[in-house]
Motif scaffolding. Structure first.
Motif, PDB file in Angstrom:
ATOM      1  N   UNK A   1       0.833  -1.208   0.000  1.00  8.72           N
ATOM      2  CA  UNK A   1       0.000   0.000   0.000  1.00  8.72           C
ATOM      3  C   UNK A   1       0.869   1.260   0.000  1.00  8.72           C
ATOM      4  N   UNK A   2       1.887   1.277   0.852  1.00 10.59           N
ATOM      5  CA  UNK A   2       2.748   2.462   0.948  1.00 10.59           C
ATOM      6  C   UNK A   2       3.524   2.672  -0.349  1.00 10.59           C
ATOM      7  N   UNK A   3       4.039   1.600  -0.925  1.00 10.27           N
ATOM      8  CA  UNK A   3       4.785   1.722  -2.183  1.00 10.27           C
ATOM      9  C   UNK A   3       3.882   2.228  -3.303  1.00 10.27           C
ATOM     10  N   UNK A   4       2.653   1.746  -3.338  1.00 12.90           N
ATOM     11  CA  UNK A   4       1.707   2.190  -4.365  1.00 12.90           C
ATOM     12  C   UNK A   4       1.396   3.680  -4.246  1.00 12.90           C
ATOM     13  N   UNK A   5       1.577   4.235  -3.042  1.00 14.21           N
ATOM     14  CA  UNK A   5       1.319   5.659  -2.820  1.00 14.21           C
ATOM     15  C   UNK A   5       2.603   6.486  -2.823  1.00 14.21           C
ATOM     16  N   UNK A   6       3.713   5.878  -3.238  1.00  8.98           N
ATOM     17  CA  UNK A   6       4.934   6.658  -3.430  1.00  8.98           C
ATOM     18  C   UNK A   6       6.065   6.452  -2.451  1.00  8.98           C
ATOM     19  N   UNK A   7       5.891   5.650  -1.424  1.00  6.99           N
ATOM     20  CA  UNK A   7       6.979   5.424  -0.463  1.00  6.99           C
ATOM     21  C   UNK A   7       8.157   4.758  -1.167  1.00  6.99           C
ATOM     22  N   UNK A   8       9.360   5.273  -0.936  1.00 13.80           N
ATOM     23  CA  UNK A   8      10.556   4.745  -1.595  1.00 13.80           C
ATOM     24  C   UNK A   8      11.440   3.940  -0.661  1.00 13.80           C
ATOM     25  N   UNK A   9      11.160   3.997   0.643  1.00 15.73           N
ATOM     26  CA  UNK A   9      12.035   3.363   1.640  1.00 15.73           C
ATOM     27  C   UNK A   9      11.235   2.466   2.560  1.00 15.73           C
ATOM     28  N   UNK A  10      11.787   1.287   2.843  1.00 13.51           N
ATOM     29  CA  UNK A  10      11.153   0.356   3.777  1.00 13.51           C
ATOM     30  C   UNK A  10      12.231  -0.250   4.659  1.00 13.51           C
ATOM     31  N   UNK A  11      11.973  -0.256   5.960  1.00 18.52           N
ATOM     32  CA  UNK A  11      12.885  -0.862   6.928  1.00 18.52           C
ATOM     33  C   UNK A  11      12.099  -1.858   7.766  1.00 18.52           C
ATOM     34  N   UNK A  12      12.614  -3.061   7.889  1.00 19.12           N
ATOM     35  CA  UNK A  12      11.917  -4.129   8.616  1.00 19.12           C
ATOM     36  C   UNK A  12      12.758  -4.644   9.768  1.00 19.12           C
ATOM     37  N   UNK A  13      12.128  -4.795  10.926  1.00 19.09           N
ATOM     38  CA  UNK A  13      12.763  -5.535  12.015  1.00 19.09           C
ATOM     39  C   UNK A  13      12.470  -7.013  11.762  1.00 19.09           C
ATOM     40  N   UNK A  14      13.451  -7.723  11.271  1.00 19.90           N
ATOM     41  CA  UNK A  14      13.323  -9.147  10.968  1.00 19.90           C
ATOM     42  C   UNK A  14      13.887  -9.929  12.159  1.00 19.90           C
ATOM     43  N   UNK A  15      14.731 -10.899  11.924  1.00 21.10           N
ATOM     44  CA  UNK A  15      15.292 -11.683  13.029  1.00 21.10           C
ATOM     45  C   UNK A  15      16.559 -12.394  12.577  1.00 21.10           C
ATOM     46  N   UNK A  16      17.438 -12.618  13.514  1.00 20.89           N
ATOM     47  CA  UNK A  16      18.638 -13.395  13.234  1.00 20.89           C
ATOM     48  C   UNK A  16      18.231 -14.787  12.728  1.00 20.89           C
ATOM     49  N   UNK A  17      18.897 -15.250  11.687  1.00 16.04           N
ATOM     50  CA  UNK A  17      18.596 -16.570  11.147  1.00 16.04           C
ATOM     51  C   UNK A  17      17.518 -16.574  10.088  1.00 16.04           C
ATOM     52  N   UNK A  18      17.003 -15.400   9.708  1.00 17.98           N
ATOM     53  CA  UNK A  18      15.968 -15.337   8.672  1.00 17.98           C
ATOM     54  C   UNK A  18      16.480 -15.997   7.392  1.00 17.98           C
ATOM     55  N   UNK A  19      15.715 -16.956   6.880  1.00 14.47           N
ATOM     56  CA  UNK A  19      16.154 -17.716   5.709  1.00 14.47           C
ATOM     57  C   UNK A  19      14.948 -18.430   5.109  1.00 14.47           C
ATOM     58  N   UNK A  20      14.602 -18.058   3.889  1.00 13.92           N
ATOM     59  CA  UNK A  20      13.437 -18.666   3.244  1.00 13.92           C
ATOM     60  C   UNK A  20      13.613 -20.168   3.030  1.00 13.92           C
ATOM     61  N   UNK A  21      14.843 -20.650   3.070  1.00 10.62           N
ATOM     62  CA  UNK A  21      15.093 -22.070   2.880  1.00 10.62           C
ATOM     63  C   UNK A  21      15.233 -22.848   4.177  1.00 10.62           C
TER      64      UNK A  21
END
Length: 211
Positions: free
Chosen positions: A97-117
């Motif tokens: 939603x934010x990108x569709x309205x023009x936001x150019x920056x995104x920061x996420x608090x993810x987690x150590x060990x994040x891995x799609x695999x």
């Protein structure tokens, strides 16, 4: 000055980030969508929303940057499906939603060990959302990957308290990446990355958050 959308403003990191953003001379306005109203502030816009039915055409999506500190645990959520909805689906909906309205920056608090695999559901979910965010098209994407967070939560988590005691006792001998990361440090990094908006994709591991 920057308009920042802060998601997760009632959590441990998000609450600290909100205080910093409202006090920053670099921030024009903070948009903080929450389930329940926050204390009013002259530079705070606080839409009360249902995260399962976010309004796609709301004017408040028009921000420069998004700082996302949404997150829960499987135990608090009640199931893996509910956990994935909070840690994967909600951040992605906000990002789109934010990108569709023009936001150019995104920061996420993810987690150590994040891995799609990963075979671990928690780590795999975190990796999945990171990969999905990378495909949205933000000019600046920063992923913070802290380990165990330190700080005073409103909601007590028994297992987490035990882990904090154990890691706190071993803090002097553990490698930096396994040490407790104060929530304030993560909040500082979250806001800094949102305001600096460095081009490209950046991953900040737990040990760098301690510096």
């Amino acid at each position: 000055m920057t308009r920042v959308l802060l998601a997760g403003a009632t959590g441990l990191v998000g609450e600290a980030a909100l205080q910093r953003a409202l006090a920053s001379p670099r921030v024009q306005q903070v948009v903080a969508p929450t389930r329940r109203p926050l204390a009013p502030h002259p530079r705070l816009l606080n839409p009360v929303v249902d995260f399962d039915a976010l309004p796609a055409d709301a004017d408040w999506w028009r921000v420069d940057a998004v700082a996302c500190a949404l997150g829960t645990t499987i135990r608090d959520a009640g199931s893996q499906d509910a956990f994935r909805r909070v840690d994967h689906d909600y951040p992605l909906a906000i990002a789109r939603h934010a990108h569709a309205h023009g936001a150019a920056t995104f920061v996420l608090v993810s987690a150590m060990g994040a891995d799609a695999g990963s075979r671990v559901f928690y780590s795999r979910t975190k990796g999945d959302v990171e990969d999905a965010l990378a495909g949205i098209g933000f000019a600046s994407l920063t992923l913070l990957r802290p380990g165990l967070l330190g700080g005073e939560r409103r909601q007590h988590r028994g297992g987490e308290r035990i882990a904090l005691r154990v890691l706190g006792a071993l803090d002097g001998v553990l490698p930096q990446r396994y040490r407790i990361v104060p929530a304030d440090r993560v909040a500082d990094a979250l806001l800094q990355a949102a305001l600096d908006a460095r081009p490209g994709r950046h991953v900040i591991p737990s040990e760098r958050l301690l510096r």
